[in-house]
Scaffold this active site. Structure first.
Site, PDB file in Angstrom:
ATOM      1  N   ASP A  32       1.393   2.489 -26.764  1.00  0.00           N
ATOM      2  CA  ASP A  32       1.263   3.283 -25.545  1.00  0.00           C
ATOM      3  C   ASP A  32       2.535   3.123 -24.720  1.00  0.00           C
ATOM      4  O   ASP A  32       3.232   2.106 -24.810  1.00  0.00           O
ATOM      5  CB  ASP A  32       0.047   2.836 -24.724  1.00  0.00           C
ATOM      6  CG  ASP A  32      -0.444   3.918 -23.779  1.00  0.00           C
ATOM      7  OD1 ASP A  32      -1.337   4.689 -24.183  1.00  0.00           O
ATOM      8  OD2 ASP A  32       0.080   4.005 -22.650  1.00  0.00           O
ATOM      9  N   ASP A  58       7.944   4.725 -25.392  1.00  0.00           N
ATOM     10  CA  ASP A  58       7.840   6.137 -25.043  1.00  0.00           C
ATOM     11  C   ASP A  58       8.029   6.929 -26.325  1.00  0.00           C
ATOM     12  O   ASP A  58       9.062   6.795 -27.001  1.00  0.00           O
ATOM     13  CB  ASP A  58       8.943   6.473 -24.026  1.00  0.00           C
ATOM     14  CG  ASP A  58       8.916   7.914 -23.560  1.00  0.00           C
ATOM     15  OD1 ASP A  58       8.344   8.780 -24.264  1.00  0.00           O
ATOM     16  OD2 ASP A  58       9.505   8.198 -22.506  1.00  0.00           O
ATOM     17  N   VAL A  59       7.048   7.740 -26.699  1.00  0.00           N
ATOM     18  CA  VAL A  59       7.129   8.446 -27.984  1.00  0.00           C
ATOM     19  C   VAL A  59       8.229   9.502 -28.016  1.00  0.00           C
ATOM     20  O   VAL A  59       8.523  10.050 -29.082  1.00  0.00           O
ATOM     21  CB  VAL A  59       5.777   9.097 -28.365  1.00  0.00           C
ATOM     22  CG1 VAL A  59       4.717   8.043 -28.635  1.00  0.00           C
ATOM     23  CG2 VAL A  59       5.319  10.109 -27.321  1.00  0.00           C
ATOM     24  N   TYR A 150       1.422  23.480 -22.540  1.00  0.00           N
ATOM     25  CA  TYR A 150       0.445  22.710 -23.305  1.00  0.00           C
ATOM     26  C   TYR A 150      -0.033  23.494 -24.522  1.00  0.00           C
ATOM     27  O   TYR A 150      -0.071  22.964 -25.644  1.00  0.00           O
ATOM     28  CB  TYR A 150      -0.734  22.343 -22.408  1.00  0.00           C
ATOM     29  CG  TYR A 150      -1.721  21.393 -23.040  1.00  0.00           C
ATOM     30  CD1 TYR A 150      -1.481  20.027 -23.040  1.00  0.00           C
ATOM     31  CD2 TYR A 150      -2.894  21.856 -23.632  1.00  0.00           C
ATOM     32  CE1 TYR A 150      -2.381  19.142 -23.624  1.00  0.00           C
ATOM     33  CE2 TYR A 150      -3.795  20.982 -24.213  1.00  0.00           C
ATOM     34  CZ  TYR A 150      -3.538  19.623 -24.204  1.00  0.00           C
ATOM     35  OH  TYR A 150      -4.431  18.752 -24.784  1.00  0.00           O
ATOM     36  N   LYS A 154       0.595  22.437 -28.547  1.00  0.00           N
ATOM     37  CA  LYS A 154      -0.492  22.234 -29.504  1.00  0.00           C
ATOM     38  C   LYS A 154      -0.429  23.244 -30.650  1.00  0.00           C
ATOM     39  O   LYS A 154      -0.739  22.908 -31.802  1.00  0.00           O
ATOM     40  CB  LYS A 154      -1.838  22.298 -28.792  1.00  0.00           C
ATOM     41  CG  LYS A 154      -2.034  21.193 -27.752  1.00  0.00           C
ATOM     42  CD  LYS A 154      -1.862  19.804 -28.337  1.00  0.00           C
ATOM     43  CE  LYS A 154      -2.174  18.704 -27.325  1.00  0.00           C
ATOM     44  NZ  LYS A 154      -2.025  17.357 -27.907  1.00  0.00           N
TER      45      LYS A 154
END
Length: 260
Positions: A32, A58-59, A150, A154
């Site tokens: 996370d 941080d991804v 968003y 996705k």
């Protein structure tokens, strides 16, 4: 399954997935961006006698993702499964949205998933691996409570999953996506209040909203030997949302003269 990594595991769907994989016997890297969230989630699992360790990064940071996942793989001899659940949202219409808001959601939700997938693929166990990315029904509908950034992030996951499944299949790396529908929890933590859940449930064929545990069970299935022939799919976990597109469910039966 010996080793799994779950991103966004400090809360919500990610935390539920981490618990399910740990209960299934895996050692789970609880990843996370929040150190407090990763630590708390891992500690909850360990307190229950399960095997977990916190990973903080941080991804959107490629080197940090590689260090976290690569380090886990080095300690454990590879990664068998991953669920990419890290995600963010913000509420904007197109005229309200600036480039920074657009980039933030795309960077975390889509680029973050790609960077996590790339690292897991590089450090997969010799026998292969399963990678599942948490998408949304917004990939096939609209992001009613967020915005075009968003929905676009996705929808992009669908293309990412399809191509990655094609390219990585020869290494026995399976890649799939799950698409949660209306949820009982809020992104980042906390529950949707009961009245809002009930209102949403009335428009769903199963007459209930999705719980994080529902998504976790499907992720567990996709990572299991039972799904060994499943790759490149997007699987809605939405209590029937996409069958009705959120239309007033009760009205259908009333229009046909049936009691509801």
């Amino acid at each position: 399954m010996e080793t799994a990594v779950v991103t966004g595991a400090g809360s919500g769907i990610g935390a539920a997935v981490a618990e399910r994989f740990a209960r299934g016997g895996a050692h789970v890297g609880v990843l996370d961006a929040s150190e407090a969230g990763a630590q708390a989630s891992a500690e909850r699992l360990r307190a229950g006698g399960l095997s977990a360790e916190p990973l903080v990064c941080d991804v959107t940071d490629a080197s940090a993702v590689e260090a976290a996942i690569g380090g886990l793989a080095e300690r454990r001899g590879g990664v068998d499964a991953a669920v990419c659940a890290a995600g963010v949202a913000s509420r904007h219409t197109i005229p309200q949205m600036d480039a920074a808001a657009w980039r933030r959601v795309i960077d975390v939700n889509l680029t973050g998933a790609f960077l996590s997938l790339k690292s897991v693929a590089a450090h997969a166990s010799p026998a292969g691996a399963s990678i599942t990315i948490v998408s949304s029904v917004a990939a096939e509908h609209v992001a009613y409570l967020s915005g075009v950034h968003y929905a676009s992030s996705k929808a992009g996951i669908t293309g990412l999953v399809r191509h990655a499944a094609f390219e990585l299949g020869r290494r026995n790396i399976r890649v799939n996506a799950v698409g949660p529908g209306p949820m009982s929890n809020r992104m980042g933590g906390g529950s949707v209040d009961a009245a809002q859940q009930q209102a949403a449930a009335r428009n769903l064929p199963l007459q209930r909203v999705v719980e994080p545990a529902d998504v976790a069970e499907v992720c567990w299935f996709l990572a299991s030997p039972a799904a060994r022939a499943v790759t490149g799919v997007y699987l809605p976990v939405d209590c029937g949302f996409l069958t009705s597109r959120g239309a007033a469910y009760q009205r259908y039966f009333e229009a046909h003269g049936e009691a509801f």
